[in-house]
Design a protein around this motif. Structure first.
Motif, PDB file in Angstrom:
ATOM      1  N   GLY A   1       0.806  -1.213   0.000  1.00 48.99           N
ATOM      2  CA  GLY A   1       0.000   0.000   0.000  1.00 48.99           C
ATOM      3  C   GLY A   1       0.835   1.257   0.000  1.00 48.99           C
ATOM      4  N   GLU A   2       0.230   2.367   0.427  1.00 49.05           N
ATOM      5  CA  GLU A   2       0.894   3.663   0.489  1.00 49.05           C
ATOM      6  C   GLU A   2       0.669   4.293   1.858  1.00 49.05           C
ATOM      7  N   LEU A   3       1.593   5.152   2.265  1.00 46.25           N
ATOM      8  CA  LEU A   3       1.517   5.779   3.575  1.00 46.25           C
ATOM      9  C   LEU A   3       2.105   7.175   3.479  1.00 46.25           C
ATOM     10  N   THR A   4       1.429   8.183   4.044  1.00 45.70           N
ATOM     11  CA  THR A   4       1.928   9.557   4.045  1.00 45.70           C
ATOM     12  C   THR A   4       2.440   9.906   5.433  1.00 45.70           C
ATOM     13  N   LEU A   5       3.676  10.406   5.505  1.00 43.74           N
ATOM     14  CA  LEU A   5       4.277  10.790   6.779  1.00 43.74           C
ATOM     15  C   LEU A   5       3.943  12.243   7.081  1.00 43.74           C
ATOM     16  N   PHE A   6       3.009  12.485   7.981  1.00 44.90           N
ATOM     17  CA  PHE A   6       2.591  13.833   8.325  1.00 44.90           C
ATOM     18  C   PHE A   6       3.654  14.592   9.105  1.00 44.90           C
ATOM     19  N   SER A   7       4.453  13.872   9.883  1.00 46.21           N
ATOM     20  CA  SER A   7       5.411  14.534  10.769  1.00 46.21           C
ATOM     21  C   SER A   7       6.759  14.798  10.099  1.00 46.21           C
ATOM     22  N   VAL A   8       6.885  14.504   8.806  1.00 47.59           N
ATOM     23  CA  VAL A   8       8.121  14.743   8.063  1.00 47.59           C
ATOM     24  C   VAL A   8       7.907  15.906   7.095  1.00 47.59           C
ATOM     25  N   LYS A   9       8.908  16.762   6.988  1.00 45.96           N
ATOM     26  CA  LYS A   9       8.811  17.917   6.102  1.00 45.96           C
ATOM     27  C   LYS A   9       8.474  17.492   4.678  1.00 45.96           C
ATOM     28  N   GLY A  10       7.475  18.134   4.092  1.00 48.26           N
ATOM     29  CA  GLY A  10       7.043  17.794   2.741  1.00 48.26           C
ATOM     30  C   GLY A  10       6.010  16.687   2.713  1.00 48.26           C
ATOM     31  N   GLN A  11       5.764  16.057   3.874  1.00 50.65           N
ATOM     32  CA  GLN A  11       4.785  14.979   3.989  1.00 50.65           C
ATOM     33  C   GLN A  11       4.894  13.976   2.834  1.00 50.65           C
ATOM     34  N   PRO A  12       6.037  13.285   2.736  1.00 50.59           N
ATOM     35  CA  PRO A  12       6.247  12.332   1.645  1.00 50.59           C
ATOM     36  C   PRO A  12       5.302  11.136   1.738  1.00 50.59           C
ATOM     37  N   THR A  13       4.965  10.596   0.577  1.00 51.20           N
ATOM     38  CA  THR A  13       4.144   9.385   0.522  1.00 51.20           C
ATOM     39  C   THR A  13       5.036   8.197   0.214  1.00 51.20           C
ATOM     40  N   LEU A  14       4.956   7.189   1.057  1.00 56.36           N
ATOM     41  CA  LEU A  14       5.810   6.013   0.934  1.00 56.36           C
ATOM     42  C   LEU A  14       5.127   4.936   0.102  1.00 56.36           C
ATOM     43  N   LYS A  15       5.934   4.183  -0.607  1.00 58.23           N
ATOM     44  CA  LYS A  15       5.462   3.016  -1.362  1.00 58.23           C
ATOM     45  C   LYS A  15       5.879   1.744  -0.621  1.00 58.23           C
TER      46      LYS A  15
END
Length: 284
Positions: A60-74
């Motif tokens: 799936g996918e996951l967005t890191l809210f607490s990281v600058k730019g809020q990257p989305t992980l694969k």
């Protein structure tokens, strides 16, 4: 332990671990492990605990809210976050993540080192090894296996060091020897009282010494010699805190041919003598 996340087709599975005072003072140690499976969307998990969260996205996918730019992980990506961050992560799709919450000595400095060197999310050189180590820690905690705290510390350290290495362009690909390296690591830990020459360890996994050294370094980011010294140091700390053995007994137990050589080795790597280390642990 399993928890249903309210108003969501999600399951949070978490298992807690209580490290000893000595482990928290001298080693890296797990606090909990878990698996978070989300089958719908727009969910968020906000753990509020001490230490750090090391996560591996299985699918799936996951967005890191607490990281600058809020990257989305694969799927296949790794992230490392302070456990008390607000709004850790969320998703707009289903996902499955395996994670470890850890702390202890050097956790803060290792986190800062990794964040400064490679940033977040992390891009490990060997994702398969990351997944294997994380599953080994997960199984040890969730199944309440009686592993020495020094062994758990080594696994967490190896997990972090796998992510601390900067990417190397045109890195030579080596055949997957995870099982052989895992067996070699186990052989080393179980035979610390032996000389443990590279050719003897290599023979246990049916490799030539040169090929084994190259493969072992590729998989662990340590040479066999460095791994042996690290294992001996961790074992010495365990014996000093958990037994009444004399310094001389411990020295021979972990492969040193004299007490003086062991004291020099321990003091150089731990920053204090074995006797002072033992006294400090007794005061905890």
């Amino acid at each position: 332990m399993k928890y249903d996340v309210p108003e969501s087709k999600s399951t949070l599975e978490r298992f807690f671990y209580t490290p000893s005072a000595q482990a928290q003072a001298y080693f890296l140690c797990p606090y909990s492990v878990g698996r978070f499976t989300c089958e719908d969307s727009s969910r968020q998990w906000n753990p509020v605990y001490d230490g750090y969260i090391f996560g591996y996205l299985l699918k799936g996918e996951l967005t890191l809210f607490s990281v600058k730019g809020q990257p989305t992980l694969k799927a296949g990506t790794v992230f490392l976050l302070p456990a008390d961050s607000e709004k850790h992560f969320g998703t707009s799709s289903s996902f499955d993540a395996l994670w470890l919450q850890f702390g202890g000595k050097e956790a803060d400095s290792l986190y800062r080192c990794i964040e400064e060197r490679v940033g977040n999310p992390l891009k490990p050189q060997n994702p398969k090894r990351i997944k294997r180590l994380l599953k080994e820690i997960f199984n040890a905690v969730s199944q309440k296996k009686e592993l020495p705290e020094t062994e758990l510390s080594l696994k967490i350290y190896a997990l972090l060091m796998e992510c601390a290495t900067l990417p190397v362009k045109h890195r030579k690909k080596i055949k997957d020897y995870e099982s052989s390296v895992h067996n070699a690591e186990a052989y080393i830990r179980e035979n610390l009282q032996m000389p443990l020459r590279v050719k003897d360890i290599a023979r246990q996994v049916h490799m030539s010494p040169s090929h084994f050294s190259r493969v072992f370094k590729e998989e662990t980011e340590m040479s066999p010699y460095e791994y042996v010294l690290s294992a001996r140091l961790e074992a010495a700390k365990q014996y000093l805190t958990e037994t009444n053995w004399s310094v001389e007994q411990i020295a021979f137990r972990i492969g040193f041919n004299s007490e003086s050589n062991f004291i020099y080795f321990f003091t150089s790597n731990a920053g204090v003598s074995p006797n002072r280390f033992r006294k400090r642990s007794e005061m905890k």
